[in-house]
Write a protein that holds these residues in place. Structure first.
Motif, PDB file in Angstrom:
ATOM      1  N   LEU A 265      36.898  27.945  56.610  1.00  0.00           N
ATOM      2  CA  LEU A 265      36.888  28.961  57.664  1.00  0.00           C
ATOM      3  C   LEU A 265      38.052  28.809  58.637  1.00  0.00           C
ATOM      4  O   LEU A 265      38.123  29.540  59.626  1.00  0.00           O
ATOM      5  N   SER A 267      41.782  29.499  59.429  1.00  0.00           N
ATOM      6  CA  SER A 267      42.830  30.405  58.964  1.00  0.00           C
ATOM      7  C   SER A 267      44.075  29.637  58.552  1.00  0.00           C
ATOM      8  O   SER A 267      44.527  28.730  59.260  1.00  0.00           O
ATOM      9  N   THR A 289      39.043  35.657  58.438  1.00  0.00           N
ATOM     10  CA  THR A 289      38.710  35.166  59.774  1.00  0.00           C
ATOM     11  C   THR A 289      39.264  36.136  60.816  1.00  0.00           C
ATOM     12  O   THR A 289      40.186  36.907  60.536  1.00  0.00           O
ATOM     13  N   ALA A 298      33.926  35.106  60.787  1.00  0.00           N
ATOM     14  CA  ALA A 298      34.497  34.968  59.452  1.00  0.00           C
ATOM     15  C   ALA A 298      33.641  35.805  58.520  1.00  0.00           C
ATOM     16  O   ALA A 298      32.455  36.029  58.796  1.00  0.00           O
TER      17      ALA A 298
END
Length: 349
Positions: A265, A267, A289, A298
Motif C-alpha cells: 500500500l 505508493s 493509492t 487505497a
C-alpha cells in the motif's frame, strides 16, 4: 437472505433473517453504531439506483458490516466479476509466496523466475524485468489495456507476452500492463511446484477468509488469468479490503504478513489513472493509492467500477460490483460508482 432483498443495516430495525445471512461473514450493526451518518449512508445506497450497471454497494467499519444493498435483481450470493481487481488478489498471493519462501526476492527477474519459458524466447524485453517492477507497474514497457480480451483468448499466452516488442513508457514511468501482470500466473505456479493460480488462492487466501465460492476465467490454454477474470461475492471482495485494512489480519488471525501489507500500500510513484475526485493518485504493488475527500485510501480497481477500497484512518472498507460497460461508457460509469464510494467515506469522516 432472499435474492432480491436489499437493506441498510439499521440497528434495532435489522431483520432476523438479514442478521443470520450476514453472520457467517461479518458482525452486523447499524451505521450509527459505528460512528457513521446513517442518513448519509441510506441516501448513498438509494442513489445507487440511478446507476444502471451497479449491482452492489457494501461497507464495513471496525470490522462490522454497516451497509449492504443489491441492485437490478442481484443478490448476496451472486458471483460478480471483479475484472482487474484480480490483480490485487495476485499481489496478495505474491506476498504469501514470499512469506513461505517459494519466491526468494522481489528483485528476481523474469528470466530467473520462469527460466524455461525465457529459454524459448531469447532476447525477450521482459527478461530483465523484476517482480518488483511488475507489481509496481514500472516495467518500462507498455501494453494497451484494451487488448485484454485478445490476451485472454490467445493460446501460448506466456510466449506471446515474452515476444512483445519493447514500447517505451512516457513519464512518470507507470504503465497499466496486463501482459506483464499475466506472467504472475506462471511465476506463482512454478514457485509452488505446479499449483495453479486458482488453487493457490483457494488454499492460501480464500480458505482462511471463509471464501467458499468463486469463479476464475482461464486463458485459451486453460490457465487462470492474473490480470483479470476472478468473480467473487461482494461480501468476499469486502473481506480482501478488510484484510489489507487490518494489517493482513482477518478475525484476529494473521493471514498475510503485516510488512507485506505496508509494502503493497506504499505508493511507488504517481499513476496516471484516476477515478473521479481523488487526489495524489499513486500505485503500490497492484493497489492504487491516494486521498479521497481528504482521507488516505487505497483500492483495487476493476473495469467499470468494481472497487475494494480501504480507508485505514477511518477503519472503513467499501466494495462495489458493476457490470462491464462498452469503452464509450467507461469513464462516466466508473465516476458514478466512485462517487458513491466517496459519499460513504464522507459519511464515516
Amino acid at each position: 437472505m432472499t435474492r432480491r432483498r436489499t437493506f441498510l443495516l439499521a440497528g434495532a430495525a435489522l431483520a432476523a433473517d438479514a442478521i443470520a445471512a450476514a453472520g457467517a461473514d461479518w458482525g452486523s450493526a447499524g451505521p450509527e453504531s459505528q460512528g457513521m451518518q446513517a442518513a448519509a449512508v441510506a441516501e448513498t445506497l438509494q442513489a445507487g439506483e440511478a446507476v444502471p450497471a451497479l449491482r452492489a454497494v457494501l461497507a464495513a467499519r471496525n470490522g462490522v458490516l454497516v451497509a449492504e444493498r443489491y441492485y437490478a435483481g442481484a443478490g448476496a450470493d451472486d458471483l460478480q466479476a471483479i475484472n482487474s481487481a484480480t490483480k490485487s488478489v495476485c499481489s496478495i498471493l505474491v506476498g504469501i509466496a514470499l512469506r513461505d519462501g517459494a519466491i526468494r526476492s522481489l528483485d528476481e527477474t523474469v528470466a530467473q523466475l520462469i527460466p524455461d519459458e525465457l529459454a524459448e524466447v531469447p532476447g525477450s524485453p521482459a527478461a530483465p524485468v523484476t517482480l518488483r517492477q511488475i507489481l509496481a507497474g514500472r516495467t518500462g514497457l507498455a501494453y494497451d489495456f484494451t487488448r485484454f480480451r485478445e490476451l485472454a483468448g490467445r493460446r501460448g499466452l506466456v510466449r506471446h507476452v515474452l515476444e512483445q516488442p519493447p514500447v517505451a513508457v512516457p513519464p512518470p514511468g507507470w504503465s497499466y500492463n496486463d501482459a506483464m501482470v499475466a506472467l504472475l500466473a506462471p511465476i506463482l505456479t512454478r514457485a509452488s511446484r505446479g499449483a495453479s493460480l486458482s488453487l493457490l488462492a483457494e488454499r492460501q487466501l480464500f480458505a482462511p477468509l471463509g471464501i467458499a465460492s468463486f469463479r476464475w476465467q482461464r486463458d485459451a490454454d486453460g490457465q487462470p488469468l492474473a490480470p483479470g477474470g476472478l468473480a467473487l461475492r461482494p461480501r468476499d471482495l469486502l473481506k480482501l479490503a478488510a484484510l489489507m485494512n487490518d494489517g493482513g489480519r482477518w478475525r484476529g488471525a494473521q493471514v498475510l504478513p503485516e510488512a507485506w501489507v505496508a509494502e503493497s500500500l506504499a505508493s511507488r510513484g504517481p499513476a496516471t489513472w484516476r477515478p473521479g475526485a481523488v487526489a495524489d493518485v499513486g500505485y503500490g504493488f497492484l493497489w492504487f493509492t491516494g486521498r479521497l475527500h481528504g482521507q488516505r485510501v487505497a483500492w483495487a480497481w476493476g473495469y467499470g467500477g468494481q472497487f475494494a477500497l480501504l480507508a485505514p484512518d477511518l477503519k472503513l472498507v467499501v466494495s462495489t460490483a458493476a457490470t462491464s460497460p462498452p469503452p464509450a461508457a467507461l469513464l462516466a460509469q466508473t465516476d458514478a460508482v466512485w462517487t458513491l464510494v466517496g459519499r460513504l467515506v464522507q459519511a464515516a469522516a
